[in-house]
Design a protein around this motif. Structure first.
Motif, short mmCIF file in Angstrom:
data_model
loop_
_atom_site.label_atom_id
_atom_site.label_comp_id
_atom_site.label_asym_id
_atom_site.label_seq_id
_atom_site.Cartn_x
_atom_site.Cartn_y
_atom_site.Cartn_z
N THR A 122 -4.67 -31.87 -6.77
CA THR A 122 -5.03 -33.20 -6.26
C THR A 122 -4.31 -34.29 -7.06
O THR A 122 -3.78 -35.24 -6.48
CB THR A 122 -6.56 -33.40 -6.31
OG1 THR A 122 -7.17 -32.40 -5.49
CG2 THR A 122 -6.95 -34.78 -5.82
N ARG A 125 -0.59 -34.30 -6.13
CA ARG A 125 -0.38 -34.97 -4.84
C ARG A 125 -0.49 -36.49 -5.00
O ARG A 125 0.30 -37.23 -4.43
CB ARG A 125 -1.38 -34.47 -3.80
CG ARG A 125 -0.93 -33.20 -3.10
CD ARG A 125 -1.80 -32.87 -1.90
NE ARG A 125 -3.16 -32.51 -2.28
CZ ARG A 125 -3.54 -31.33 -2.74
NH1 ARG A 125 -2.67 -30.36 -2.89
NH2 ARG A 125 -4.80 -31.11 -3.05
N MET A 130 3.70 -33.52 -4.83
CA MET A 130 3.49 -32.50 -3.81
C MET A 130 3.23 -33.20 -2.50
O MET A 130 2.63 -34.27 -2.48
CB MET A 130 2.26 -31.63 -4.14
CG MET A 130 2.39 -30.81 -5.38
SD MET A 130 0.86 -29.93 -5.75
CE MET A 130 0.56 -29.03 -4.27
N LYS A 131 3.63 -32.58 -1.43
CA LYS A 131 3.35 -33.13 -0.11
C LYS A 131 1.90 -32.90 0.26
O LYS A 131 1.32 -31.89 -0.12
CB LYS A 131 4.26 -32.50 0.94
CG LYS A 131 5.72 -32.85 0.76
CD LYS A 131 6.56 -32.24 1.82
CE LYS A 131 8.01 -32.61 1.62
NZ LYS A 131 8.88 -32.01 2.60
N GLU A 132 1.34 -33.85 1.00
CA GLU A 132 -0.02 -33.68 1.52
C GLU A 132 -0.02 -32.57 2.54
O GLU A 132 0.92 -32.43 3.33
CB GLU A 132 -0.50 -34.98 2.19
CG GLU A 132 -0.69 -36.13 1.24
CD GLU A 132 -1.87 -35.95 0.30
OE1 GLU A 132 -2.83 -35.25 0.65
OE2 GLU A 132 -1.81 -36.53 -0.80
#
Length: 134
Positions: A122, A125, A130-132
């Motif tokens: 989390t 992101r 990081m991509k959702e």
């Protein structure tokens, strides 16, 4: 994502590396002095770390001093805000005073050990590492 795990416990360091290595270059340091050196080398080589996972309870130089020196060096070198490393401090106890001090020293987040993989992802992101997922 280029990350640095600063952790004196070999088991914790290995577990964290296994979590972060799939996302890019992942280095480790077993004490605060090594962490400070690696951070400065990255900045000087124009390859700064994107993320540092920093244990507060380290031998020689504790995590709070490491955090202070990292932020001081970023200011000294006039590193743009966008290039400043995201720092997540970790601790094995809920030492509110140390966590509050880390927040004052501009850590980005803190996590209690053992590290919760979901919470770590989390944070990654939220930093855009990081991509959702939908």
């Amino acid at each position: 994502m280029k990350s640095l795990i600063v952790e004196d416990d070999v088991t914790s360091r290995t577990l964290m590396k296994n979590l972060l290595a799939p996302f890019g270059e992942c280095n480790t340091a077993q004490d605060g002095i090594e962490a400070i050196v690696l951070h400065r080398m990255g900045v000087c080589e124009k390859k700064p770390y994107d993320l540092i996972i920093l244990d507060l309870n380290l031998p020689e130089v504790d995590g709070l001093l490491v955090l202070r020196k990292i932020r001081w060096y970023e200011e000294l070198t006039c590193l743009p805000e966008v290039d400043k490393v995201k720092i997540i401090v970790t601790t094995s106890q809920s030492d509110k005073a140390s966590v509050q001090k880390a927040i004052q020293l501009q850590c980005n987040n803190y996590m209690l050990k053992p590290i919760d993989r979901f919470k770590l992802m989390t944070h990654l992101r939220s930093y855009g590492f990081m991509k959702e997922t939908t």
